[in-house]
Design a protein around this motif. Structure first.
Motif: not given
Length: 530
Positions: A43-51, A67-75
């Motif tokens: 997915g091209l952005q982390e909120s998109v990945v989670v959804a 799978s998310l990147h550390s602090a910024g990706g989780v944010g």
């Protein structure tokens, strides 16, 4: 065996066949020599990945691995994590973290308090103290995610843990269905037996637990009127059934008015008191008794009135059906259906929904995120099959488009139809790239009223005239879709709608259809009194 090998072995043992992610530097060691049997869905952005992962979990019934990147990706991801928590979607979220030896110096990309970062919108979170503890922590997280009430869990893993030695994780099961207190269920049955005009309120929990048939059986045995709970993320009852009355409004006084003719109300997997705008008055009409069956002790605790029985919905319904006597009450009034919408220009959302109802293939799954038009959808397109409807139960936008992609990835061949507003689409439009890459069977229908109309509608109720920042002009949705690899078509008028939709519903792969619509739809519950 390394931590990485133990984790991959555990994922295989619980049936995980895909990982949803957006990779960063702190995840690279996990991804080394990635196995072919675990599909990496980018997915091209982390909120998109989670959804997207959430849509896959809804479709498969299993926790999806993220799978998310550390602090910024989780944010970036937290908006979708919030909705997954509210909608009880089981997600196993793993985030990278900087090397353990660097953590005392607060390094670049590191999360200072990783376990606290996603709280309170995860059921469980941790960063293990030792590398060798990672596989067991992941297994515990999975079991927590899959235990009712299901939901997302979070594990932070420092990047150097993956190559450390570890032991394999033994497979163990948690059988989590449980039946409520017999005396509590007996009290519900007695109240239904003595009721003059009972009602059931169906929540997302009915659909999540596959209990729709039992809910129908209870309604028919008791001749109860059936409502769907306010702002429910799922359906849970066939909306063309003779006992179905509609959707409860998320406003206190309006909800109490809707239930005023019922002396006993039984809520099934539903937080009855989920409001969107404030109003005063009693929570329920005078003399109305409420019983709630649900698996979540926190929902049971905060309900302001009524009696709650902690039980998984399906198990509680099965017992309740054995206790309730069949009653020969008159059926409640049949819900009125609206007249067919006219074909006119500019096109109205009601005409789009009527056309979709005629053209949608049997077994199609409907995903909706069009707040300005949700009431129109509910009036005109009844959901009749279990698992046939998904929307956001939190109200956080950006959920619908990627959820539709993930649900289609889990599809057994059925078409997914995703009805979106123009504002909602732009929160997560990157998911069109993932849809095109995997050629998922989704028809995206964008109702373009050129603005955040739901915000303007709420402004009218609050006497806020013409709020700034609500106009969305000049977006070429078809051009954006094509730029991301997804075919797109723009409807030019009412006469053009049916042939364009028919082709899009029969396409091999994803298609976006943009429909400019008149900005004239206002949900009844946000209209000012009078």
């Amino acid at each position: 065996m390394t931590v990485r090998e133990a984790v991959i072995g555990f994922l295989r043992s619980v049936g995980v066949d895909a990982i949803f992610g957006n990779p960063g530097s702190t995840e690279l060691r996990m991804l080394r020599d990635w196995p072919d049997d675990l599909t990496y869905v980018l997915g091209l952005q982390e909120s998109v990945v989670v959804a997207t992962a959430a849509g896959y979990a809804i479709g498969t019934g299993r926790a999806a691995f993220v799978s998310l990147h550390s602090a910024g990706g989780v944010g970036h991801a937290l908006g979708s994590v919030f909705t997954a928590y509210r909608d009880r979607v089981p997600l196993l979220i793993l985030a990278g973290q900087q090397t353990r030896g660097m953590l005392p110096t607060r390094p670049f990309l590191a999360a200072d308090e990783p376990a606290a970062f996603p709280r309170p919108y995860v059921k469980w979170s941790a960063q293990p103290s030792r590398a060798e503890d990672v596989p067991a922590a992941l297994a515990e997280a999975y079991r927590v995610a899959m235990t009712p009430p299901r939901g997302p869990v979070f594990l932070s893993v420092p990047e150097d843990d993956w190559d450390a030695p570890a032991e394999p994780v033994p497979v163990r099961a948690v059988h989590a269905d449980f039946v409520g207190d017999p005396a509590g269920l007996r009290a519900v049955a007695d109240a239904l037996d003595r009721a003059e005009a009972p009602a059931l309120v169906i929540g997302a929990g009915v659909d999540q637990e596959g209990a729709q048939d039992l809910a129908v059986a209870l309604a028919e045995r008791t001749r109860a009127a059936v409502w769907i709970g306010p702002m429910s993320g799922r359906s849970g009852f066939p909306e063309d059934h003779r006992l179905f009355q509609g959707f409860l409004p998320p406003v206190r006084d309006q909800l109490a008015t809707a239930l005023q003719n019922h002396d006993v109300v039984v809520a099934l997997g539903a937080p009855v008191f989920r409001y969107h705008v404030h109003a005063g008055g009693p929570f329920l009409p005078d003399g109305t008794r409420l019983f709630q069956l649900d698996c979540d002790p926190s929902d049971a605790a905060w309900a302001p009135v009524g009696t709650s029985i902690l039980t998984t919905v399906k198990a509680g319904l099965a017992v309740l059906l054995d206790l309730v006597a069949e009653r020969d009450r008159p059926d409640p009034p049949v819900r009125a259906r609206p007249e067919p919408a006219r074909a006119e220009d500019p096109v109205r959302a009601a005409f789009v929904v009527d056309t979709l109802r005629r053209l949608m293939p049997p077994g199609a799954v409907l995903v909706e995120e069009a707040p300005s038009h949700r009431e129109v959808l509910h009036r005109r397109l009844p959901v009749t099959r279990p698992g046939g409807f998904v929307t956001t139960g939190s109200g956080s936008l950006g959920w619908g488009l990627p959820v539709a992609v993930g649900r289609a990835l889990a599809s057994g061949g059925e078409r997914v139809v995703c009805l979106l507003g123009d504002g909602s689409t732009m929160y997560s439009v990157q998911a069109l790239w993932t849809a095109a890459r995997h050629r998922v069977p989704v028809t995206f229908v964008v109702l373009n009223n050129h603005g955040y109309a739901a915000v303007r509608q709420l402004g009218e109720r609050l006497d806020v005239k013409d709020p700034p920042g609500t106009e969305l002009e000049g977006i070429d949705f078809v051009g954006v879709a094509r730029g991301l690899g997804c075919p797109g078509h723009r409807v030019t008028g009412a006469a053009d709608l049916e042939p364009v939709l028919r082709a899009a519903l029969a396409a091999d792969g994803p298609v976006l259809v943009e429909v400019p619509v008149a900005d004239d739809e206002a949900p009844g519950y946000v209209r000012p009194p009078g």
